[in-house]
Write an enzyme that holds these catalytic residues in place. Sequence first.
Site, PDB file in Angstrom:
ATOM      1  N   GLY A  56       0.819  -1.201   0.000  1.00  0.00           N
ATOM      2  CA  GLY A  56       0.000   0.000   0.000  1.00  0.00           C
ATOM      3  C   GLY A  56       0.855   1.253   0.000  1.00  0.00           C
ATOM      4  N   ARG A  92       0.722  -5.266  -6.245  1.00  0.00           N
ATOM      5  CA  ARG A  92       0.840  -6.570  -5.588  1.00  0.00           C
ATOM      6  C   ARG A  92       1.401  -7.562  -6.605  1.00  0.00           C
ATOM      7  NH1 ARG A  92      -0.233  -5.009  -0.289  1.00  0.00           N
ATOM      8  NH2 ARG A  92      -2.077  -3.659  -0.274  1.00  0.00           N
ATOM      9  N   ASP A 133       5.273  -5.078   6.130  1.00  0.00           N
ATOM     10  CA  ASP A 133       5.827  -6.389   6.470  1.00  0.00           C
ATOM     11  C   ASP A 133       5.788  -7.365   5.298  1.00  0.00           C
ATOM     12  OD1 ASP A 133       3.097  -6.643   6.501  1.00  0.00           O
ATOM     13  OD2 ASP A 133       2.988  -7.717   8.393  1.00  0.00           O
ATOM     14  N   THR A 179       4.107   2.402   6.083  1.00  0.00           N
ATOM     15  CA  THR A 179       2.721   1.966   6.148  1.00  0.00           C
ATOM     16  C   THR A 179       1.966   2.902   7.073  1.00  0.00           C
ATOM     17  OG1 THR A 179       1.220   0.262   6.988  1.00  0.00           O
ATOM     18  CG2 THR A 179       3.450   0.253   7.870  1.00  0.00           C
ATOM     19  N   ASP A 232      -0.433   2.274   8.904  1.00  0.00           N
ATOM     20  CA  ASP A 232      -0.922   1.589  10.109  1.00  0.00           C
ATOM     21  C   ASP A 232       0.044   1.655  11.286  1.00  0.00           C
ATOM     22  OD1 ASP A 232      -3.354   0.821   9.006  1.00  0.00           O
ATOM     23  OD2 ASP A 232      -2.543  -1.036   8.189  1.00  0.00           O
ATOM     24  N   ASP A 265       2.329  -0.371  12.188  1.00  0.00           N
ATOM     25  CA  ASP A 265       2.240  -1.669  12.860  1.00  0.00           C
ATOM     26  C   ASP A 265       3.476  -2.541  12.678  1.00  0.00           C
ATOM     27  OD1 ASP A 265       1.916  -2.112  10.166  1.00  0.00           O
ATOM     28  OD2 ASP A 265       0.139  -3.381  10.348  1.00  0.00           O
ATOM     29  N   ARG A 314      -6.993  -2.691   9.907  1.00  0.00           N
ATOM     30  CA  ARG A 314      -7.620  -4.016  10.040  1.00  0.00           C
ATOM     31  C   ARG A 314      -7.168  -4.713  11.316  1.00  0.00           C
ATOM     32  NH1 ARG A 314      -6.068  -4.530   4.535  1.00  0.00           N
ATOM     33  NH2 ARG A 314      -7.789  -4.183   3.086  1.00  0.00           N
TER      34      ARG A 314
END
Length: 323
Positions: A15, A76, A107, A129, A131, A133, A175
């Site tokens: 992303g 992707r 990741d 990212t 997120d 995360d 998510r």
Amino acid sequence: MKNEVQSIAVLTSGGDAPGMNAAIRAVVRKGIYHGLKVFGIERGYEGLIHGMFREMNLGTVADIVHRGGTMLMTARSQEMLTPEGQKKAAEQLHHRGIDALVVIGGDGSFRGAQTLSVQSIPVIGIPATIDNDIPGTELTIGFDTAVNTVIESVSKIRDTATSHERTFLVEVMGRKSGSIALQAGLACGAESIIVPEIEADLDEVSSKLLRGHQRGKNHSIILVAEGAGSAYKIGEELRLRTGFDTRVTILGHIQRGGNPTALDVVTASEMGACAVDLLRAGKSDQMTARIHQQVIGLPLEVAYGPGKPFNQSLYDLANQLAI
């Protein structure tokens, strides 16, 4: 290996995140500063497998530091998940005489990098990212911008919520991680924050809405991370429990776009430069990480260790301030 690295390549994968362009710029210009040839690979691992290379120069990355998205584009690649695809990717680098690779992404992108590392290709990952995360780093590229985008959007939504005396649920990305919801929720004074890491107590959320109404509050904002459940279902449940008019806004991909904040640009620039320095120092299979306002290199496997801890203290603070 310090004297062996003469050329490097850089790609963005997964992303997109605001600040990726600043990282690309840093890799290119830091590499050229040290006399290296630098190649950009378009469309991530898909472009790597199919030879979408172009040599970069100073002008190639001019005027991109403030732009969102990624000038190299991203995609992707199912083929990269196969041993055959991984072999093709490595052969493309060897064929062009490229000594090392910088991968900017999350990741999943790092897992692709590791498959190349085991084929004797020096690789450095840069965490990007929204997120936030990735274990091992306090900040990932794009997170700060995404949080500020949410805050700006909530500010506009609050005007309507106030005018119509409504409860608005704002669904944000995340998510598996509630980091965007948590930090944006605290920063914009949300009445409740619902995240996937903690099971939502809708009784408590309802009670908080009712308490606010009793003291004269005529509107409320609730932030919901997408991984915590459907904002529409949560909104309907709260309407049934409180009788309040609820509305839902899903921010979606707007959170990935826009000009990066100064913090994201500075972080991306430091990480891009660090990646080049690590390769020149003979390092491989590492990721850049921001820790205590310093950017360092850590083993890439850190990104696959125990998940990044949820900031419970910040969550508790947000609840305490929203009584």
